[in-house]
Design a protein around this motif. Structure first.
Motif, mmCIF file in Angstrom:
data_model
loop_
_atom_site.group_PDB
_atom_site.id
_atom_site.type_symbol
_atom_site.label_atom_id
_atom_site.label_comp_id
_atom_site.label_asym_id
_atom_site.label_seq_id
_atom_site.Cartn_x
_atom_site.Cartn_y
_atom_site.Cartn_z
ATOM 1 N N THR B 221 0.784 -1.008 0.027
ATOM 2 C CA THR B 221 0.103 -0.007 -0.083
ATOM 3 C C THR B 221 0.751 0.999 0.108
ATOM 4 O O THR B 221 0.666 2.224 -0.747
ATOM 5 C CB THR B 221 -0.987 -0.108 1.140
ATOM 6 O OG1 THR B 221 -1.404 -1.276 1.278
ATOM 7 C CG2 THR B 221 -1.981 1.035 0.910
ATOM 8 N N ILE B 222 1.977 1.169 0.843
ATOM 9 C CA ILE B 222 2.871 2.356 1.008
ATOM 10 C C ILE B 222 3.358 2.754 -0.606
ATOM 11 O O ILE B 222 3.272 3.763 -1.121
ATOM 12 C CB ILE B 222 4.058 2.265 1.801
ATOM 13 C CG1 ILE B 222 3.692 2.203 3.277
ATOM 14 C CG2 ILE B 222 5.043 3.348 1.769
ATOM 15 C CD1 ILE B 222 4.642 1.733 4.240
ATOM 16 N N ALA B 223 4.023 1.587 -1.385
ATOM 17 C CA ALA B 223 4.514 1.697 -2.493
ATOM 18 C C ALA B 223 3.482 2.422 -3.459
ATOM 19 O O ALA B 223 3.626 3.407 -4.169
ATOM 20 C CB ALA B 223 5.005 0.344 -3.123
ATOM 21 N N PHE B 224 2.242 1.692 -3.461
ATOM 22 C CA PHE B 224 1.177 2.234 -4.422
ATOM 23 C C PHE B 224 0.881 3.497 -4.129
ATOM 24 O O PHE B 224 0.408 4.296 -5.292
ATOM 25 C CB PHE B 224 -0.074 1.125 -4.435
ATOM 26 C CG PHE B 224 -0.965 1.365 -5.374
ATOM 27 C CD1 PHE B 224 -0.850 1.197 -6.797
ATOM 28 C CD2 PHE B 224 -2.162 2.238 -5.169
ATOM 29 C CE1 PHE B 224 -1.699 1.372 -7.868
ATOM 30 C CE2 PHE B 224 -3.114 2.371 -6.148
ATOM 31 C CZ PHE B 224 -2.796 2.132 -7.623
ATOM 32 N N ILE B 225 0.308 3.865 -2.977
ATOM 33 C CA ILE B 225 -0.174 5.193 -2.479
ATOM 34 C C ILE B 225 0.737 6.300 -2.984
ATOM 35 O O ILE B 225 0.387 7.221 -3.452
ATOM 36 C CB ILE B 225 -0.671 5.019 -1.359
ATOM 37 C CG1 ILE B 225 -1.754 4.048 -0.912
ATOM 38 C CG2 ILE B 225 -1.091 6.552 -0.872
ATOM 39 C CD1 ILE B 225 -3.205 4.507 -1.879
ATOM 40 N N SER B 226 2.055 5.905 -2.565
ATOM 41 C CA SER B 226 3.198 7.116 -2.697
ATOM 42 C C SER B 226 3.219 7.381 -4.298
ATOM 43 O O SER B 226 3.302 8.388 -4.620
ATOM 44 C CB SER B 226 4.626 6.659 -2.422
ATOM 45 O OG SER B 226 4.837 5.694 -2.911
ATOM 46 N N ARG B 227 3.087 6.187 -5.283
ATOM 47 C CA ARG B 227 3.320 6.760 -6.668
ATOM 48 C C ARG B 227 2.015 7.316 -7.152
ATOM 49 O O ARG B 227 2.185 8.194 -7.979
ATOM 50 C CB ARG B 227 3.594 5.126 -7.363
ATOM 51 C CG ARG B 227 4.882 4.819 -7.462
ATOM 52 C CD ARG B 227 4.941 3.365 -7.738
ATOM 53 N NE ARG B 227 4.614 2.821 -9.054
ATOM 54 C CZ ARG B 227 5.180 1.983 -9.801
ATOM 55 N NH1 ARG B 227 6.455 1.570 -9.394
ATOM 56 N NH2 ARG B 227 4.722 1.691 -10.947
ATOM 57 N N PHE B 228 0.797 6.527 -6.649
ATOM 58 C CA PHE B 228 -0.305 7.178 -6.869
ATOM 59 C C PHE B 228 -0.412 8.952 -6.614
ATOM 60 O O PHE B 228 -0.637 9.964 -7.622
ATOM 61 C CB PHE B 228 -1.514 6.563 -6.124
ATOM 62 C CG PHE B 228 -2.910 6.790 -6.763
ATOM 63 C CD1 PHE B 228 -3.192 7.542 -8.021
ATOM 64 C CD2 PHE B 228 -4.055 6.206 -6.338
ATOM 65 C CE1 PHE B 228 -4.376 7.695 -8.457
ATOM 66 C CE2 PHE B 228 -5.310 6.248 -6.859
ATOM 67 C CZ PHE B 228 -5.481 6.842 -7.820
#
Lengths: 306, 343
Positions: B221-228
Motif C-alpha cells: 500500500t505504501i508503494a502504491f499510494i506514494s506513486r499514486f
C-alpha cells in the motif's frame, strides 16, 4: 510527362523517413539503459534456467532429487554445493535452476493465457455493448469483488493441481483486470472517426475488430502482460508458501520457501536465495513494463524514470 | 445524494449474488460428498441418521434447490426425511441471507460464530496497515512530487519499485531472522497466546507484536499510494487553477497545501476500498508468517480440512466486506468531488 513531374515533386515533399510506432518504440528502448539492463537480466535468467540444469548436473555431478540426510543444511560454499543444501541434503543451486524453470514457465504461459482471455472478452464487451457487455461486466465486477487469492487458494487446495493445471487456474481467475482495461480502451476507440469511416464502407465487424481496433489496444496490452508476468511469480510464491501451489518434490522458487519458516535458525541461506531470485525477476518484469509503457505511449506524461 | 447512495447500494446486489454463485459452484464442484464429512462424527455414523440429515439439510436436492436452500434456508418448507414420499418435518437450514452460514464440519460450531471470533484480529491488522500505508504513502508521494527529478524522488522510486517486487511473506521472514532471531528485539509470533491468556488486549504487548506484521502488510500500500499521490500531484501542478494561484502571488506553501494537495488527494482517498480489499487478501499470507490468530489462518485451515461450509462462509463474508469497501469508496468520491454528483 506531367505524371513524371508530379511524382518528382511529391517525392520531394514526402518526409524523408516515416517510422511506425513499433520502430519508434524499438529506438526508444535501445536508448533506455535501465529497461535494456532489465531485459538482459530476464533473458539471461531464462536461458540459465532452461539450459543450465543439465550442464550444472554434469559438471558438479549432482542430481536434483538426490537426498542425502548427512549433508543437510550445508552452508553455501561447502564442497560440491556452491549454494549449500536444504533440509533433505539436496543441492540448492540445482534446485533453484529447476525451480526457475517452473516459476518462469508459469509466469510466461499464464500471462499469455490471461491476456488472451482478457483481450478477447474486453474486445467483445467493448465493441458489441448491450446484453453481452452487461453479462461480461457483471462477471468482471463479481470476480473482482472476491479477493483473488481466496479463490486461488480454494481452487488450488480442492484440486491439488499440477503445474500445468495451476497455469490454467491462474489464467481463469486473472483476466479480469485486462478485460476491464481493454473494454475501456475499445469504448473510447469506438468513438473515433476512422472506425465510423470503416463501418461506413462496410468493413465487417470481425475484420474491424482485428484490423482496426486490436492494433490500437496492443501497446497497452503488451505493457500489462509484462506486469502480469511479474505479479504471477509473486502469486505463485504466495500460494506455494501457503502449501497449495506447485507440489513437492517439483521445486519452484515459491515452494522452496514453504518450509523455510521452520528452520531459519540453521538454514538462513535457504530463505535468502529463492527470495532474492523472485525479487530480481519480478523487478525486471516491472522495469521492462515501465520501459515499454514509455516507449509505446508517446503521450504518456507519467514517466517513472526521469 | 441519498438517491445516489441508494442506487449504488442496489448495484451491489447483483455483485453479491454473483459471489454467492461462485462460492456455491466452488463447493458443488469440489470432490467428496459433504454429508460424509458431516456424518464422520461418530455420533452420526448411523447410515439412517446420515440419510435423514442429508434430507433435512436439503443436500439430496438438485443443485438449483440446494443453492436456494443455502441462500434462504429450508425451514419454511416441509421435507420428506424418511424417504417414504410423504413430507413430514421442517428443514434445518435458515439460510445465508437470514444469517445462517451453516455448521463448520471441523469445529462443529456455527460458521458465523467462528468468523466473528477471528475477524477482530484480522481487522486490527488490516486497518493498522491501511492507516500506515496511507500515511506513509501520502507522505512519500508528496516528498517525491515536491522534489521532482531530484535524488529524493529517485530514492523513493527505487524504494517503491523494490517494495512491490518483493514477496511480502519473504520480507516478513527476513525481518524475523534479523529482528527476532539475531537481535531479539521483536517477538516473531505469539499473538495467539496473548489473546488466549488475557482474553482481551494488553496494549503494549499487542503493539510489540503488531510492528512487523503491520509494516510488512502495508508495504504494498505504501508503494502504491506514494506513486499514486506523486502522479496526481504532478498532474495537478500543471493545471490552470494552480497557475492562477501562483500568479495571484500566493506562496508556494499555500499553493501546495491549500490548492494542489486537496485536489490531488481526491482520487487517492477514493481508492481506500480497493486498498482494503488487497490488504484483506494479503493478510491471509501475512497471518501465516507471523502466526497471527485471524481469519486468514481460519480460511487456510478450513481449505485444507475441506471444511466446505466454513470456506463458503469466509468467501461470502470477505466479498461482502470488499463490496462494502468499494461502496464506501464511491460514496466518498461523491462527497469529496462535487463534479461527480452533478453527472
Amino acid at each position: 510527362m506531367t505524371t513524371a513531374t508530379t511524382q518528382i515533386r511529391l517525392g520531394a515533399e514526402a518526409p524523408k523517413k516515416t517510422r511506425t510506432l513499433w520502430q519508434n518504440a524499438a529506438r526508444h528502448i535501445l536508448r533506455d539503459k535501465l529497461t535494456l539492463a532489465a531485459l538482459l537480466v530476464l533473458g539471461l535468467m531464462t536461458l540459465l534456467c532452461v539450459l543450465g540444469p543439465p550442464v550444472v548436473e554434469n559438471v558438479l555431478e549432482l542430481d536434483v532429487n538426490r537426498t542425502s540426510i548427512p549433508d543437510k543444511f550445508l552452508a553455501p560454499g561447502a564442497a560440491g554445493h556452491i549454494l549449500g543444501t536444504d533440509h533433505l541434503g539436496r543441492d540448492q543451486l540445482i534446485r533453484l535452476l529447476y525451480g526457475g524453470r517452473v516459476s518462469l514457465a508459469i509466469a510466461y504461459s499464464a500471462s499469455v493465457m490471461t491476456i488472451l482471455i482478457g483481450v478477447a472478452l474486453g474486445l467483445i464487451a467493448g465493441y458489441y455493448g448491450g446484453r453481452v457487455d452487461d453479462l461480461i461486466t457483471w462477471v468482471v465486477t463479481t470476480l473482482s469483488s472476491v479477493p483473488t487469492l481466496f479463490l486461488l487458494l480454494i481452487a488450488a487446495a480442492f484440486w491439488t493441481p499440477s503445474a500445468e493445471l495451476l497455469i490454467v487456474i491462474l489464467a481463469l481467475l486473472g483476466w479480469v483486470g485486462t478485460c476491464r482495461l481493454v473494454r475501456g480502451e475499445v469504448l473510447s476507440l469506438k468513438e473515433q472517426e476512422y472506425i465510423a469511416a470503416a463501418q461506413a464502407v462496410g468493413v465487417p465487424n470481425f475484420r474491424l475488430l482485428v484490423h482496426h481496433i486490436l492494433p490500437n489496444v496492443l501497446p497497452i496490452v503488451i505493457v500489462t502482460m509484462t506486469i502480469i508476468a511479474g505479479n504471477l511469480i509473486l502469486v505463485e510464491s504466495g500460494l506455494s508458501f501457503l502449501g497449495v501451489g506447485v507440489q513437492a518434490p517439483t521445486p519452484s522458487w515459491g515452494n522452496m520457501l514453504t518450509d523455510s519458516r521452520s528452520y531459519f535458525n540453521i538454514g538462513t541461506h535457504l530463505v535468502i536465495w529463492p527470495g532474492v531470485l523472485i525479487m530480481v525477476t519480478v523487478l525486471c518484469f516491472y522495469l521492462v513494463g515501465d520501459g515499454l509503457r514509455d516507449a509505446l505511449d508517446p503521450r504518456s506524461s507519467w514517466r517513472l524514470a526521469e | 445524494m441519498s438517491t445516489y447512495i441508494l442506487r449504488r447500494l442496489l448495484q451491489g446486489i447483483p455483485t453479491f449474488f454473483g459471489v454467492t454463485i461462485i462460492a456455491f459452484l466452488l463447493m458443488l464442484s469440489a470432490p467428496g460428498d459433504p454429508i460424509e464429512l458431516i456424518a464422520f462424527n461418530p455420533t452420526r455414523a448411523d447410515p439412517m441418521a446420515t440419510e435423514i440429515l442429508r434430507r433435512k439439510l436439503g443436500l439430496d436436492q438438485p443443485p438449483v434447490m440446494q443453492y436456494i436452500y443455502w441462500l434462504i434456508g429450508n425451514d419454511w418448507t416441509r421435507v420428506d426425511t424418511d424417504g417414504d414420499g410423504q413430507v413430514d418435518s421442517y428443514g434445518e437450514r435458515r439460510g445465508l441471507l437470514r444469517g445462517d452460514l451453516g455448521q463448520s464440519l471441523k469445529h462443529r460450531r456455527p460458521v458465523g460464530e467462528l468468523i466473528m471470533e477471528k475477524i477482530p484480529a484480522t481487522l486490527l491488522l488490516t486497518f493498522s496497515a491501511l492507516i500506515l500505508g496511507y500515511g506513509m504513502g501520502i507522505f512519500l508521494g508528496i516528498l517525491a512530487a515536491i522534489n521532482h527529478k531530484t535524488w529524493v524522488d529517485q530514492l523513493i522510486r527505487v524504494f517503491t519499485v523494490i517494495g512491490n517486487a518483493m514477496p511480502q511473506f519473504w520480507l516478513g521472514l527476513i525481518l524475523i531472522i534479523i529482528l527476532s532471531v539475531n537481535f531479539d528485539i521483536l517477538p516473531m509470533s505469539g499473538m495467539r497466546d496473548i489473546t488466549r491468556r488475557n482474553g482481551g488486549f494488553d496494549i503494549a504487548e499487542t503493539a510489540k507484536h503488531m510492528i512487523m506484521p503491520v509494516f510488512v502488510l502495508s508495504l504494498g500500500t505504501i508503494a502504491f499510494i506514494s506513486r499514486f499521490t506523486r502522479t496526481e500531484l504532478l498532474e495537478v501542478f500543471e493545471r490552470d487553477f494552480v497557475r492562477t494561484a501562483r500568479s495571484k502571488g500566493l506562496t508556494n506553501r499555500r499553493v501546495w497545501w491549500l490548492h494542489a494537495l486537496p485536489n490531488a488527494l481526491i482520487p487517492v482517498a477514493t481508492f481506500i476500498g480497493q486498498a482494503l480489499g488487497t490488504l484483506l487478501a494479503g493478510a491471509v499470507i501475512i497471518e501465516k508468517v507471523f502466526n497471527w490468530p485471524g481469519m486468514g489462518r481460519l480460511v487456510v485451515d478450513a481449505v485444507f480440512n475441506r471444511d466446505y461450509p466454513l470456506v463458503m462462509g469466509s468467501v461470502v463474508i470477505a466479498a461482502a466486506m470488499f463490496i462494502l469497501g468499494l461502496l464506501i469508496s464511491d460514496i466518498l468520491y461523491t462527497l469529496l468531488d462535487p463534479r461527480v454528483r452533478l453527472k
